[in-house]
Design a protein around this motif. Structure first.
Motif, PDB file in Angstrom:
ATOM      1  N   TYR A 193      -6.466   2.246  -6.488  1.00 22.64           N
ATOM      2  CA  TYR A 193      -7.717   2.234  -5.717  1.00 22.64           C
ATOM      3  C   TYR A 193      -7.431   2.535  -4.251  1.00 22.64           C
ATOM      4  O   TYR A 193      -6.527   1.966  -3.658  1.00 22.64           O
ATOM      5  N   LEU A 194      -8.266   3.398  -3.661  1.00 24.36           N
ATOM      6  CA  LEU A 194      -8.178   3.682  -2.235  1.00 24.36           C
ATOM      7  C   LEU A 194      -8.514   2.406  -1.472  1.00 24.36           C
ATOM      8  O   LEU A 194      -9.547   1.790  -1.702  1.00 24.36           O
ATOM      9  N   ARG A 195      -7.607   2.002  -0.583  1.00 29.36           N
ATOM     10  CA  ARG A 195      -7.811   0.764   0.171  1.00 29.36           C
ATOM     11  C   ARG A 195      -8.104   1.014   1.639  1.00 29.36           C
ATOM     12  O   ARG A 195      -8.832   0.248   2.262  1.00 29.36           O
ATOM     13  N   LEU A 236       0.839  -1.194   0.000  1.00 27.55           N
ATOM     14  CA  LEU A 236       0.000   0.000   0.000  1.00 27.55           C
ATOM     15  C   LEU A 236       0.877   1.248   0.000  1.00 27.55           C
ATOM     16  O   LEU A 236       1.886   1.304   0.703  1.00 27.55           O
ATOM     17  N   ARG A 287      -7.919   4.250   5.004  1.00 29.72           N
ATOM     18  CA  ARG A 287      -7.456   5.478   5.665  1.00 29.72           C
ATOM     19  C   ARG A 287      -7.014   5.036   7.043  1.00 29.72           C
ATOM     20  O   ARG A 287      -7.799   4.493   7.820  1.00 29.72           O
ATOM     21  N   LEU A 346      -4.161   8.341   3.555  1.00 28.05           N
ATOM     22  CA  LEU A 346      -4.919   7.554   2.583  1.00 28.05           C
ATOM     23  C   LEU A 346      -3.932   6.665   1.830  1.00 28.05           C
ATOM     24  O   LEU A 346      -2.913   7.145   1.321  1.00 28.05           O
ATOM     25  N   TYR A 347      -4.260   5.382   1.758  1.00 29.83           N
ATOM     26  CA  TYR A 347      -3.359   4.417   1.136  1.00 29.83           C
ATOM     27  C   TYR A 347      -4.069   3.719  -0.018  1.00 29.83           C
ATOM     28  O   TYR A 347      -5.239   3.329   0.096  1.00 29.83           O
ATOM     29  N   GLU A 348      -3.327   3.580  -1.125  1.00 31.73           N
ATOM     30  CA  GLU A 348      -3.893   2.972  -2.312  1.00 31.73           C
ATOM     31  C   GLU A 348      -3.023   1.825  -2.783  1.00 31.73           C
ATOM     32  O   GLU A 348      -1.862   1.689  -2.411  1.00 31.73           O
ATOM     33  N   LYS A 349      -3.638   1.012  -3.623  1.00 31.54           N
ATOM     34  CA  LYS A 349      -2.920  -0.051  -4.323  1.00 31.54           C
ATOM     35  C   LYS A 349      -3.591  -0.198  -5.677  1.00 31.54           C
ATOM     36  O   LYS A 349      -4.825  -0.254  -5.750  1.00 31.54           O
TER      37      LYS A 349
END
Length: 188
Positions: free
Chosen positions: A143-145, A130, A147, A137-140
């Motif tokens: 896509y936001l995965r 991530l 908070r 805010l973390y994405e992969k």
């Protein structure tokens, strides 16, 4: 917590209900006079409606929607609100608006059932691949995965309008870490 919530709530909203699992559990306690599940997922809402028909839960309704439906509802319309895995998967400003509006809909002394994913430490974030793109805010894969929110931050936010009746941490076998559950009572 669900037993306490269900025994003290006759009109319940499940915001971000998915397929309505928690709302159905509330209905099984027999105290629920009216329950509505709201979610943006048409598939989840369709499943919820099918389950209503199969199980004859005539007091339950499911609506495809988001915060815009909530904005149109009357103040203090519900004595119970479910918010499961919502606040920790959306941006902070959106989460604050949702919490404010749901608090407005909750009667004084009403209960809010808030479930959140485990807090993810830095090592686990790296392990999961991530990437932080803005303000926790973390994405992969675009896509936001998640908070990432510390429990102490949640407590400070909740204590503005609620008394924390119960706080529990519990594991799911398919997920690392301890899930967090708050049972909140709206202050007078």
């Amino acid at each position: 917590c669900l037993t306490i919530f269900s025994q003290n709530s006759e009109r319940v909203m499940d915001f971000g209900c998915g397929t309505g699992d928690i709302l159905f559990q509330c209905a099984q306690y027999g105290n629920l006079q009216y329950g509505v599940g709201i979610d943006r997922s048409e598939v989840g809402i369709k499943f919820g409606k099918q389950m209503v028909n199969l199980n004859h839960f005539k007091q339950l309704d499911f609506i495809v929607g988001d915060i815009t439906q909530v904005l149109q509802m009357e103040e203090e319309s519900f004595d119970g609100i479910i918010l499961s895995n919502v606040l920790d998967v959306i941006p902070k400003d959106t989460a604050e608006i949702i919490l404010k509006e749901l608090t407005r809909l909750l009667k004084k002394d009403g209960l809010m059932f808030v479930k959140l994913n485990p807090y993810v430490n830095d090592n686990k974030l790296k392990e999961l691949g991530l990437n932080c793109f803005h303000d926790n805010l973390y994405e992969k894969d675009g896509y936001l995965r998640i908070r990432r929110i510390e429990t102490s931050e949640l407590e400070r936010q909740f204590e503005k309008n609620f008394f924390i009746e119960r706080y529990l941490e519990f594991p799911y076998p398919w997920q690392d870490g301890m899930n967090r559950l708050f049972l909140l009572r709206k202050l007078q």
